[in-house]
Write an enzyme that holds these catalytic residues in place. Structure first.
Site, PDB file in Angstrom:
ATOM      1  N   TRP A 137       3.996  50.340  46.314  1.00  0.00           N
ATOM      2  CA  TRP A 137       5.075  49.783  45.645  1.00  0.00           C
ATOM      3  C   TRP A 137       4.270  48.654  44.354  1.00  0.00           C
ATOM      4  O   TRP A 137       4.920  48.622  43.399  1.00  0.00           O
ATOM      5  CB  TRP A 137       5.786  48.911  46.677  1.00  0.00           C
ATOM      6  CG  TRP A 137       6.392  50.258  47.536  1.00  0.00           C
ATOM      7  CD1 TRP A 137       6.200  50.013  48.885  1.00  0.00           C
ATOM      8  CD2 TRP A 137       7.583  50.866  47.161  1.00  0.00           C
ATOM      9  NE1 TRP A 137       7.179  51.207  49.311  1.00  0.00           N
ATOM     10  CE2 TRP A 137       7.992  51.421  48.417  1.00  0.00           C
ATOM     11  CE3 TRP A 137       8.250  50.951  45.961  1.00  0.00           C
ATOM     12  CZ2 TRP A 137       9.092  52.493  48.187  1.00  0.00           C
ATOM     13  CZ3 TRP A 137       9.165  52.015  45.771  1.00  0.00           C
ATOM     14  CH2 TRP A 137       9.679  52.691  46.918  1.00  0.00           C
ATOM     15  N   ASP A 176      25.383  49.368  46.596  1.00  0.00           N
ATOM     16  CA  ASP A 176      24.316  50.248  46.697  1.00  0.00           C
ATOM     17  C   ASP A 176      23.053  49.606  46.879  1.00  0.00           C
ATOM     18  O   ASP A 176      22.392  49.253  45.849  1.00  0.00           O
ATOM     19  CB  ASP A 176      24.202  51.385  45.577  1.00  0.00           C
ATOM     20  CG  ASP A 176      23.322  52.515  45.657  1.00  0.00           C
ATOM     21  OD1 ASP A 176      22.733  52.579  46.652  1.00  0.00           O
ATOM     22  OD2 ASP A 176      23.381  53.400  44.868  1.00  0.00           O
ATOM     23  N   GLY A 179      19.531  51.107  45.188  1.00  0.00           N
ATOM     24  CA  GLY A 179      20.171  52.168  44.427  1.00  0.00           C
ATOM     25  C   GLY A 179      19.646  52.653  43.318  1.00  0.00           C
ATOM     26  O   GLY A 179      20.221  53.499  42.484  1.00  0.00           O
ATOM     27  N   GLY A 180      18.449  52.414  42.730  1.00  0.00           N
ATOM     28  CA  GLY A 180      17.771  52.828  41.715  1.00  0.00           C
ATOM     29  C   GLY A 180      18.625  52.647  40.372  1.00  0.00           C
ATOM     30  O   GLY A 180      18.837  51.408  40.333  1.00  0.00           O
ATOM     31  N   SER A 228      14.695  41.898  45.631  1.00  0.00           N
ATOM     32  CA  SER A 228      14.262  42.677  46.718  1.00  0.00           C
ATOM     33  C   SER A 228      15.339  42.817  47.827  1.00  0.00           C
ATOM     34  O   SER A 228      15.985  41.946  47.967  1.00  0.00           O
ATOM     35  CB  SER A 228      12.816  42.036  47.296  1.00  0.00           C
ATOM     36  OG  SER A 228      12.367  42.527  48.642  1.00  0.00           O
ATOM     37  N   HIS A 247      13.521  55.880  54.563  1.00  0.00           N
ATOM     38  CA  HIS A 247      12.478  56.765  54.720  1.00  0.00           C
ATOM     39  C   HIS A 247      11.183  56.480  53.949  1.00  0.00           C
ATOM     40  O   HIS A 247       9.852  57.097  54.452  1.00  0.00           O
ATOM     41  CB  HIS A 247      12.812  58.281  54.506  1.00  0.00           C
ATOM     42  CG  HIS A 247      12.797  58.739  52.883  1.00  0.00           C
ATOM     43  ND1 HIS A 247      12.706  60.120  52.564  1.00  0.00           N
ATOM     44  CD2 HIS A 247      13.078  57.876  51.771  1.00  0.00           C
ATOM     45  CE1 HIS A 247      12.871  59.826  51.142  1.00  0.00           C
ATOM     46  NE2 HIS A 247      13.048  58.670  50.890  1.00  0.00           N
ATOM     47  N   ASP A 248      11.398  55.576  53.215  1.00  0.00           N
ATOM     48  CA  ASP A 248      10.090  55.024  52.520  1.00  0.00           C
ATOM     49  C   ASP A 248       9.467  53.933  53.205  1.00  0.00           C
ATOM     50  O   ASP A 248       8.281  53.440  52.632  1.00  0.00           O
ATOM     51  CB  ASP A 248      10.433  54.216  51.083  1.00  0.00           C
ATOM     52  CG  ASP A 248      11.084  55.088  50.073  1.00  0.00           C
ATOM     53  OD1 ASP A 248      10.620  56.268  49.999  1.00  0.00           O
ATOM     54  OD2 ASP A 248      11.877  54.552  49.367  1.00  0.00           O
TER      55      ASP A 248
END
Length: 340
Positions: A137, A176, A179-180, A228, A247-248
């Site tokens: 990251w 979201d 949510g990218g 964040s 899952h990250d």
């Protein structure tokens, strides 16, 4: 012929899983955009070398090897063209495989992290920080171009997994989280004109998300929070959506993310997790690869649906419903835990 001669050799048995030359050759071809250059027909290797700034002899050897492997074709000596397999590497192919294989972008960089797999197996720590010098990251935060490539890659991945299996009736506001650039949020909002959304991600990503949603005329129904997800989240929405996020992360930070969602959702809101099905039982084989991949990249992990129950409980949530969708993903619907 003896019985030993009729049996496959050790090389033949291991060849499908040990070859490194072909996978790297495919990635180099994708990075150079060779399939795009051949879109109009066969091209001589000298022309291809000139247009890609490569050594003609080395490029010839690369293409000759890939042709023998069924990628590209050589209709006449020194002239190469695409075939059905090589067409998958074109930039305009809907599979987006070039994006995943491009060594100059996130997809190819992700695969290069596996050169440090021995470090991960010996230590249990991500290989990324050993191969590239900084944790995953932190690396993305320091490299805006790579971060943008990451966002683009993820926008065509599980972030666009359909969530039509979820009952959106009665939901008026969805957040979201992580949510990218908003690909999944756009899908959700597109299904209900009365629904509003909030996109939460780091500031640069949210800026790209604002443009993405504006292009789809959805920004008027959205709020944007560049932050964040370990910090307090915008409160009071009906649903907090975590798609391809947990899952990250290892269990402790994943629980922290869920706790922030629970705090923001309050008693009336819900937290919906969308992830791969898991790594045990009837899970698809791809999840086993993803489980290893997440460890190598950032110390994350794929989980069985049952594994989310203790994480939710530690975050003040309880799992209300679990369902799988045809894509092989699981939707886990959580609500604030009832007082014991």
């Amino acid at each position: 012929m003896t019985s030993n001669e009729s049996e496959p050799s050790a090389w033949q048995l291991l060849a499908p899983v040990m070859d490194l030359a072909t996978p790297m050759a495919v990635r180099v071809a994708a990075t150079l955009g060779l399939a795009d250059l051949m879109a109009g027909g066969a091209r001589h290797v000298d022309e291809l070398a000139e247009r890609t700034g490569t050594d003609a002899d080395a490029l010839h050897r690369l293409l000759r090897h890939l042709t023998r492997q069924g990628v590209f074709a050589e209709p006449s000596p020194g002239r190469f063209t695409t075939n059905e397999t090589a067409d998958l590497l074109r930039s305009d192919h809907p599979s987006r495989m070039r994006l995943w294989l491009d060594l100059d972008g996130f997809g190819g960089r992700m695969d290069l992290a596996f050169t440090g797999l021995m470090h991960t197996v010996r230590t249990g720590r991500p290989a990324w920080e050993t191969v590239f010098g900084t944790p995953f990251w932190d690396h993305l935060a320091a490299d805006p171009a790579l971060a943008a490539s990451f966002d683009e890659t993820m926008s065509g991945s599980m972030r666009t997994t359909s969530v039509t299996g979820y009952d959106w009736s009665g939901v008026r506001h969805v957040v979201d989280v992580g949510g990218g650039t908003g690909a999944l949020l756009a899908e959700v909002l597109g299904g209900d004109p009365g629904l509003r959304g909030t996109l939460v991600d780091l500031p640069d990503t949210v800026a790209r998300g604002r443009r993405f949603l504006a292009e789809r005329r959805l920004d008027g129904r959205c709020e944007f929070s560049g932050q964040s997800f370990f910090d307090p989240l915008p409160a009071g929405a009906d649903v907090y959506l975590l798609s391809g996020v947990l899952h990250d992360w290892a269990d402790e930070p994943a629980t922290a993310i869920l706790r922030r969602c629970a705090e923001a959702a309050g008693e009336a809101g819900r937290v919906v997790i969308v992830e791969w099905y898991g790594t045990t039982g009837d899970a698809p084989a791809v999840s086993a690869e993803m489980d290893l991949r997440m460890l190598v990249l950032c110390g994350g992990r794929e989980r069985h649906p049952d594994d989310y129950r203790p994480l939710a409980g530690a975050a003040g949530l309880e799992v209300a419903d679990v369902r799988t969708v045809p894509s092989g993903h699981v939707l886990i619907d959580c609500r604030t835990a009832s007082p014991s």
